[in-house]
Write an enzyme that holds these catalytic residues in place. Sequence first.
Site, PDB file in Angstrom:
ATOM      1  N   ARG A 255     -10.917  10.847  -1.649  1.00  0.00           N
ATOM      2  CA  ARG A 255     -10.782   9.609  -1.315  1.00  0.00           C
ATOM      3  C   ARG A 255     -11.637   8.404  -1.860  1.00  0.00           C
ATOM      4  NH1 ARG A 255     -11.180   8.797   5.148  1.00  0.00           N
ATOM      5  NH2 ARG A 255      -9.967   6.799   4.790  1.00  0.00           N
TER       6      ARG A 255
ATOM      7  N   HIS B 120     -12.508   0.852   1.029  1.00  0.00           N
ATOM      8  CA  HIS B 120     -12.851   1.985   0.000  1.00  0.00           C
ATOM      9  C   HIS B 120     -13.894   2.825   0.649  1.00  0.00           C
ATOM     10  CE1 HIS B 120     -13.882   4.112  -3.430  1.00  0.00           C
ATOM     11  NE2 HIS B 120     -14.463   3.101  -4.147  1.00  0.00           N
TER      12      HIS B 120
ATOM     13  N   ARG C 197      -8.570  -3.780   9.942  1.00  0.00           N
ATOM     14  CA  ARG C 197      -7.179  -3.853   9.634  1.00  0.00           C
ATOM     15  C   ARG C 197      -6.499  -2.633  10.423  1.00  0.00           C
ATOM     16  NH1 ARG C 197      -3.461  -1.800   5.961  1.00  0.00           N
ATOM     17  NH2 ARG C 197      -1.326  -2.893   5.843  1.00  0.00           N
TER      18      ARG C 197
ATOM     19  N   ASN D  68      -9.191   6.268  11.292  1.00  0.00           N
ATOM     20  CA  ASN D  68      -7.547   6.586  12.042  1.00  0.00           C
ATOM     21  C   ASN D  68      -8.008   6.615  13.470  1.00  0.00           C
ATOM     22  OD1 ASN D  68      -5.955   6.384   9.738  1.00  0.00           O
ATOM     23  ND2 ASN D  68      -6.077   8.819   9.699  1.00  0.00           N
TER      24      ASN D  68
ATOM     25  N   TYR E 189      -9.463   5.304  -3.432  1.00  0.00           N
ATOM     26  CA  TYR E 189      -9.452   3.915  -2.901  1.00  0.00           C
ATOM     27  C   TYR E 189      -9.695   2.819  -3.635  1.00  0.00           C
ATOM     28  CZ  TYR E 189      -8.357   5.711   1.747  1.00  0.00           C
ATOM     29  OH  TYR E 189      -8.009   6.455   2.899  1.00  0.00           O
TER      30      TYR E 189
ATOM     31  N   ARG F 139      -3.026  -2.441  -7.059  1.00  0.00           N
ATOM     32  CA  ARG F 139      -2.512  -3.293  -5.561  1.00  0.00           C
ATOM     33  C   ARG F 139      -2.696  -4.652  -6.186  1.00  0.00           C
ATOM     34  NH1 ARG F 139      -3.065  -4.322  -0.488  1.00  0.00           N
ATOM     35  NH2 ARG F 139      -5.402  -3.717  -0.645  1.00  0.00           N
TER      36      ARG F 139
ATOM     37  N   ARG G 218       0.822  -1.296  -0.168  1.00  0.00           N
ATOM     38  CA  ARG G 218       0.082   0.146  -0.092  1.00  0.00           C
ATOM     39  C   ARG G 218       1.066   1.223  -0.047  1.00  0.00           C
ATOM     40  NH1 ARG G 218      -2.491  -4.057   2.585  1.00  0.00           N
ATOM     41  NH2 ARG G 218      -4.854  -4.094   2.800  1.00  0.00           N
TER      42      ARG G 218
ATOM     43  N   PHE H 223      -2.932  15.344  -1.038  1.00  0.00           N
ATOM     44  CA  PHE H 223      -2.539  14.176  -0.246  1.00  0.00           C
ATOM     45  C   PHE H 223      -1.160  13.682  -0.955  1.00  0.00           C
ATOM     46  CE2 PHE H 223      -3.050   9.417   0.596  1.00  0.00           C
ATOM     47  CZ  PHE H 223      -2.866   9.608   1.970  1.00  0.00           C
TER      48      PHE H 223
ATOM     49  N   HIS I 270       0.057   3.074   4.692  1.00  0.00           N
ATOM     50  CA  HIS I 270      -0.793   2.127   5.531  1.00  0.00           C
ATOM     51  C   HIS I 270      -0.272   0.851   5.188  1.00  0.00           C
ATOM     52  CE1 HIS I 270      -3.845   4.848   7.489  1.00  0.00           C
ATOM     53  NE2 HIS I 270      -3.593   5.566   6.612  1.00  0.00           N
TER      54      HIS I 270
HETATM   55 FE1  HDD Z   1      -6.124   6.925   3.315  1.00  0.00          FE
HETATM   56  C1  HDD Z   1      -5.340   3.492   2.703  1.00  0.00           C
HETATM   57  C2  HDD Z   1      -7.434   6.379   6.341  1.00  0.00           C
HETATM   58  C3  HDD Z   1      -7.116  10.166   3.708  1.00  0.00           C
HETATM   59  C4  HDD Z   1      -5.786   7.592  -0.136  1.00  0.00           C
HETATM   60  N1  HDD Z   1      -6.214   5.054   4.530  1.00  0.00           N
HETATM   61  C5  HDD Z   1      -5.805   3.996   4.048  1.00  0.00           C
HETATM   62  C6  HDD Z   1      -6.032   3.027   5.289  1.00  0.00           C
HETATM   63  C7  HDD Z   1      -6.570   3.755   6.210  1.00  0.00           C
HETATM   64  C8  HDD Z   1      -6.606   5.156   5.725  1.00  0.00           C
HETATM   65  C9  HDD Z   1      -6.905   3.479   7.461  1.00  0.00           C
HETATM   66  C10 HDD Z   1      -5.598   1.761   5.303  1.00  0.00           C
HETATM   67  C11 HDD Z   1      -6.562   0.751   4.852  1.00  0.00           C
HETATM   68  C12 HDD Z   1      -6.301  -0.603   4.796  1.00  0.00           C
HETATM   69  O1  HDD Z   1      -6.164  -0.892   6.264  1.00  0.00           O
HETATM   70  O2  HDD Z   1      -6.069  -1.261   4.030  1.00  0.00           O
HETATM   71  N2  HDD Z   1      -6.859   8.096   4.702  1.00  0.00           N
HETATM   72  C13 HDD Z   1      -7.586   7.479   6.068  1.00  0.00           C
HETATM   73  C14 HDD Z   1      -8.131   8.582   6.634  1.00  0.00           C
HETATM   74  C15 HDD Z   1      -7.892   9.583   6.015  1.00  0.00           C
HETATM   75  C16 HDD Z   1      -7.358   9.263   4.699  1.00  0.00           C
HETATM   76  C17 HDD Z   1      -8.701   8.413   8.012  1.00  0.00           C
HETATM   77  C18 HDD Z   1      -8.521  11.046   6.192  1.00  0.00           C
HETATM   78  C19 HDD Z   1      -9.522  11.408   7.048  1.00  0.00           C
HETATM   79  N3  HDD Z   1      -6.342   8.490   1.971  1.00  0.00           N
HETATM   80  C20 HDD Z   1      -6.596   9.702   2.280  1.00  0.00           C
HETATM   81  C21 HDD Z   1      -6.749  10.533   1.292  1.00  0.00           C
HETATM   82  C22 HDD Z   1      -6.188   9.937   0.182  1.00  0.00           C
HETATM   83  C23 HDD Z   1      -5.943   8.514   0.755  1.00  0.00           C
HETATM   84  C24 HDD Z   1      -7.085  12.081   1.371  1.00  0.00           C
HETATM   85  C25 HDD Z   1      -5.964  10.130  -1.124  1.00  0.00           C
HETATM   86  C26 HDD Z   1      -6.560  11.518  -1.800  1.00  0.00           C
HETATM   87  N4  HDD Z   1      -5.589   5.794   1.756  1.00  0.00           N
HETATM   88  C27 HDD Z   1      -5.281   6.148   0.435  1.00  0.00           C
HETATM   89  C28 HDD Z   1      -4.866   5.119  -0.427  1.00  0.00           C
HETATM   90  C29 HDD Z   1      -4.971   3.822   0.594  1.00  0.00           C
HETATM   91  C30 HDD Z   1      -5.347   4.532   1.912  1.00  0.00           C
HETATM   92  C31 HDD Z   1      -3.799   5.356  -1.425  1.00  0.00           C
HETATM   93  C32 HDD Z   1      -3.668   3.100   0.362  1.00  0.00           C
HETATM   94  C33 HDD Z   1      -3.853   1.811   0.334  1.00  0.00           C
HETATM   95  C34 HDD Z   1      -5.229   1.672   0.005  1.00  0.00           C
HETATM   96  O3  HDD Z   1      -5.858   2.904   0.105  1.00  0.00           O
HETATM   97  O4  HDD Z   1      -5.926   0.638   0.062  1.00  0.00           O
HETATM   98  O5  HDD Z   1      -5.731   4.845  -1.720  1.00  0.00           O
END
Ligand code: HDD
Length: 713
Positions: free
Chosen positions: A366, A347, A120, A156, A370, A377, A79, A169, A82
């Site tokens: 978001r 997602h 997770r 989170n 996702y 991935r 990822r 981001f 995370h």
């Molecule tokens: Fe995110 C993963 C939580 C903002 C893009 N995010 C990811 C995971 C968590 C969060 C817990 C891990 C999920 C897992 O265990 O597979 N993210 C947050 C929270 C946010 C946040 C609480 C703000 C309130 N995230 C955020 C933004 C973006 C992303 C603004 C993109 C614009 N996040 C991602 C991602 C991930 C991710 C790149 C990486 C792996 C995945 O999604 O599955 O899409």
Amino acid sequence: MSTSSDRRDNGPGGADDKQRQLDAVRVDLTGTELTTNQGVKIDHTDDSLTVGERGPTLLDDFHAREKITHFDHERIPERVVHARGSGAYGYFQPYDDWLAPYTVAEFLTNPSVQTPTFVRFSTVAGSRGSADTVRDVRGFATKFYTRQGNYDLVGNNMPVFFIQDGIKFPDFVHAVKPEPHNEIPQAQSAHDTLWDFVAQQPETLHMIMWLMSDRALPRSFRMMQGFGVHTFRLVNAEGRGTFVKFHWKPILGVHSLVWDECQKIAGKDPDFNRRDLWESIEAGNFPEYELGVQLVPESDEFAFDFDLLDATKIIPEEQVPVRPVGRMTLNHNPDNFFAETEQVAFHTANIVPGIDFTNDPLLQTRNFSYLDTQLIRLGGPNFPFIPVNQAITPVTNNQRDGYHQTMIHKGRTSYFKNTLSGGCPALGGPWPDVFSHYQEKVEGHKIRKRSESFKDFYSQATLFWNSMSDPEKKHIVAAFRFELGHVAHKHVRQAVVDQLNHVDHNLAVMVAGGIGVNPPEREVQPNHGRSSPALSQLNTAMDSAFSRKVAILVAEGVDGVAVRALVDQLKEHGAIPELLAPHDGAVRTADGDELQVDAAINTMASVLYDGVVVPCGPQSVQMLASDGYAVHFVTEAYKHHKAVAAFGAGVDLLDQPWASVQLARDDEPVVVDQGVVTSAKARNDLPAEFATAFCDALAKHRAWERSTDGVPA
Ligand code: HDD
């Protein structure tokens, strides 16, 4: 140990629906014979097929080629954030139906339904193999396999976020991740690019306060809160919306490690949080969290001095209380880390009838990101059918083909509308049987402009600072000094301190004092003086020693009578005692019998325990006193404000020049001072109150009132 067979089975439509579905794909190789991927049995897998004993390997060797090829393709991209995480299955059950007037989501309103979940937990910045106890935000992502489809709450352990609009981001993540030229540092925020970003983007400051606080160092995934962060929407049967913020509260309270401890654990046991989660579930100490909601009627959208759509803001709990909805229990470890924890795909746009989005610009991005990330991935559009991701409801549509299609769709139609297949899959309805988007009226011009209502960056950072207790404030200042102390560029350090001056003048001055930059001369604006007591970890649950790990240090000649009694008493309080000795195996007690040891002291460390006890036995204590690992163990536990106890001759080991606590002397049965519990008694005279007082100290988590600055680390 929890296994598929001893799970509670409450029949279809309950907590075990997901496990039943997974049982169909679980593979047990016990009693089988080795085959190729084509199912051909083989009798040899150690030597390649060669020409003669020392000749070249042949292309004919389909088995070697298949084995190596599969191995070559074993990894998928981690990822992008995370990457490091640990997961577990469980179920969620509402307490009652009080939310029914607000939402048609059955899993939140029907108290007879136990909805299966997969959670997770993760760190954010580090790679898959990085240590657990780094200073970082923790992800708390929950997939609810509801009877209306999958709902993902991707939250989170902190209720706000670094940025207000998802378009930033990539910039934020590039800044916090290891620097691109040398990929240093791993899983650390203490480096120039993150703080350069922070200084230029003051909207980060509220979240930065959380990141510098103890919240960034959870003792356990079982002891941290979770937050949906965004303001979402609940939608009821009439289509009426209500703003909602989701909260997870751990039943065990919110507890943290101290920074020195975290750094040491990162070496002693980099899997500290992962191991804790796994072992707790295996031992039947199931992690539990209460889901709560803050509700705001749509008519109050503009009733706050911040914007509800701004993810850098909380709604203080004193202003809008968190009302309990139900409880989640995690009771089942995955069978295979890769298949389940690595392949689980969350997602934010996975929602079900009764829950909807708001126009929070972070959430909106978001909802794009996702789905997109899972495609790279997990290698194609069929990832929703990887077992851990599969809904427990039927998936019936005309989406077809693609990499890794595992279903065989029968029939000649894969389009809507058709007459050749009786019009199926047909449209469902009416609401609330089907998902229907909340009908929000929106009008406007296309512009790139942040709303003025998003532009107060400091008030809630100040609110957070004001809400901290003295020890929490001390930790925050130390954290800023550590982090900025690792920033090479002086102008970046100065710029961050100047930003902190907008949060609180004293904070900025204290931080500046430790990092060699100029303290701001005067405050920018007076501190507003408001606080929110719910934000302090000192106001969390501290009523149980349940699942706390206790080291009892023993050596030859130990008071076996008292140790055995103490072990039983600690277990009665729910604590987990372990006997550590200078060597593994067994020690001979003062009475000449044997006491089995759990581990040698030098293979463990105080940082892996919540408390330590030094029992009586003059010979035993003498041996411990001459063992540097044992002395360090006790000293370090004391330094980290942990529950420390000793009885009889064991008290002598605590009688150190740096120990500024009162110890039991002469005939005193139990003395408690600043989390240090001592008794002059031993053997059958050791009173039961000794264990009780020690467990009280364990339950309080740490004795912050103990002064430990002068104690060697
Ligand atoms: Fe995110 C993963 C939580 C903002 C893009 N995010 C990811 C995971 C968590 C969060 C817990 C891990 C999920 C897992 O265990 O597979 N993210 C947050 C929270 C946010 C946040 C609480 C703000 C309130 N995230 C955020 C933004 C973006 C992303 C603004 C993109 C614009 N996040 C991602 C991602 C991930 C991710 C790149 C990486 C792996 C995945 O999604 O599955 O899409």
